[in-house]
Enzyme design. Structure first.
Site, PDB file in Angstrom:
ATOM      1  N   ARG A  39       0.834  -1.216   0.000  1.00 20.05           N
ATOM      2  CA  ARG A  39       0.000   0.000   0.000  1.00 20.05           C
ATOM      3  C   ARG A  39       0.866   1.263   0.000  1.00 20.05           C
ATOM      4  NH1 ARG A  39      -4.947  -2.074   3.836  1.00 20.05           N
ATOM      5  NH2 ARG A  39      -6.096  -2.990   2.104  1.00 20.05           N
ATOM      6  N   LYS A 200     -21.657 -15.347   0.539  1.00 16.44           N
ATOM      7  CA  LYS A 200     -23.012 -14.870   0.844  1.00 16.44           C
ATOM      8  C   LYS A 200     -23.692 -14.092  -0.263  1.00 16.44           C
ATOM      9  CE  LYS A 200     -23.422 -13.412   5.354  1.00 16.44           C
ATOM     10  NZ  LYS A 200     -22.905 -12.454   6.361  1.00 16.44           N
ATOM     11  N   GLY A 353     -10.120  -8.012  -2.141  1.00 18.60           N
ATOM     12  CA  GLY A 353     -10.426  -9.179  -1.317  1.00 18.60           C
ATOM     13  C   GLY A 353      -9.880 -10.487  -1.853  1.00 18.60           C
ATOM     14  N   GLY A 376     -14.551  -3.515  -0.111  1.00 20.09           N
ATOM     15  CA  GLY A 376     -15.871  -2.937   0.153  1.00 20.09           C
ATOM     16  C   GLY A 376     -16.185  -1.804  -0.808  1.00 20.09           C
TER      17      GLY A 376
END
Ligand code: AMP
Length: 396
Positions: A39, A200, A353, A376
């Site tokens: 990062r 999910k 992710g 996200g």
């Protein structure tokens, strides 16, 4: 949302002070050593560009969850020293965020110099997007640059609030996120294929709904696929199923049909009696999984069907693994998609992710058009939602 936002190349920096929000939320070991500095490395092009254009660069970031108070464990000191090594120049670290030390250091900062404020989450006002806190942060600078895509879906003081007081533009990282994902949503090279996986359905409801408006083919794999299979009358044994999402799944299948979108689900499944790395794996038909088995990966026939769709695609967006890739014998589905993407000529966009991790692990990262730096945030982007950290930037 308007995806045509000004970037650092659209603004003059000459001698100006620039408050720059980075994502320096790096993983650390027990002693505080940085275990992965990607990062920090990713932020270098934006910082170097501004420095070479005579900006005085004031960096800020969050690190971990210090819950609104000072805590040495979450100090950005290790980031300042690593960044200093990478830039080959001194990076002064303020002992505070909006306190006397930050006041002194920011006031003295000269064009071509770079400094870092302490962890913005040492103040609870940061996550509350408190206007006074944002105003004080903004008072240090003439321009605001946001380069932290990972927090762009949050309306915090340093990710959006400061833009109420300063002209705001995106850094290179944000700019690439907006331009690649924005053009995929607005004007994709077709056929446009989206591949969704993971555990999910409920996490991806908005994404499925929005992508069905845009794509030619929607592929659903991973644990979430079984809810769709169940919704069409299949028997799925012990596989994951969200009973309260069956109606939604049917609605999405109908929506796909009415829009002429191809909706691909697994037709064969690698299943086992238990959720374990060494479970005995068998291949079964997805819509008639025996009662004692659970589906843990897509089967060989499905791998072929899904990868064929990738081969002929113009644009592919991928988010979520095709199976329990953490267990070697259920990783092949995810790997097959990663490989197909690496070999295809499609514009390939990987949500953050697990799918990004899989691509990197396989060494295919440099073969992708874009790997999003925010899990996200990229999901919300693909949902078509307005991200506060992007919406606050000036339009081109
Ligand atoms: P998500 O966070 O929703 O993207 O889900 C990622 C997780 O989904 C990974 O940890 C996978 O192991 C898990 N997963 C993928 N396929 C399955 C499956 N068939 N059954 C259970 N878990 C799965």
């Amino acid at each position: 949302m308007n995806y045509n936002k000004k970037s650092i190349e659209d603004i003059e920096f000459n001698g100006k002070k620039v408050l720059t929000r980075c994502d320096f939320n790096v993983p650390q070991d027990e002693e505080g050593n940085i275990t992965d500095d990607s990062r920090i490395r990713a932020a270098l092009p934006t910082i170097e560009y501004m420095l070479s254009n005579q900006a005085a660069v004031i960096l800020c970031s969050h690190l971990g969850r210090p819950k609104g108070e000072f805590n040495t464990k979450y100090s950005l000191a290790p980031v300042a020293s690593r960044l200093s090594e990478l830039l080959g120049k001194e990076v002064k670290l303020a002992k505070d965020v909006i306190g006397p030390d930050a006041d002194t250091l920011t006031a003295a900062l000269q064009p071509g110099e770079v400094m870092l404020l302490e962890n913005v989450r040492f103040h609870k006002e940061e996550e509350k997007n408190d206007p006074e806190f944002a105003k004080k942060l903004a008072s240090y600078a003439d321009i605001y640059v946001n380069d932290a895509f990972g927090t762009a879906h949050r309306a915090h003081a340093s990710t959006a609030g400061v833009a109420d007081y300063l002209p705001a533009v995106g850094g290179y990282l944000i700019d690439k996120e907006i331009s690649t994902m924005g053009s995929a949503l607005q004007d994709p090279r077709r056929p446009f294929v989206a591949i969704l996986g993971g555990a999910k359905v409920s996490d991806k409801i908005g994404v499925i709904n929005n992508l069905l408006e845009k794509v030619d083919t929607l592929i659903v794999g991973g644990g979430m696929a079984y809810t769709f299979v169940r919704a069409t009358g299949g028997t799925i044994g012990q596989s994951l199923c969200e009973e309260d999402k069956l109606d939604y799944a049917r609605e999405m299948l109908e929506k796909a049909e009415s829009k002429g979108v191809k909706f691909l689900l697994p037709t064969d499944t690698i299943a086992a009696e238990e959720f374990a790395a060494d479970a005995k794996a068998v291949t079964v038909e997805t819509n008639s999984i025996p009662d004692n088995l659970m589906g843990l990966d897509i089967g060989p026939e499905t791998r072929k069907k899904f990868t064929d769709a990738v081969k002929t695609a113009g644009t592919v967006v991928w988010n979520g693994p095709m199976g329990v890739f953490e267990f070697e014998q259920f990783a092949e589905g995810t790997r097959a998609i990663a490989r197909a993407l690496a070999e295809s000529n499609a514009i390939s966009i990987i949500g953050g992710g697990d799918s990004a991790a899989a691509i990197k692990q396989l060494g295919f990262a440099d073969k992708m058009t874009h790997i999003s730096t925010g899990g996200g945030a990229s999901l919300e982007f693909l949902e078509g939602l307005e991200l506060p950290g992007i919406a606050c930037l000036m339009d081109r």
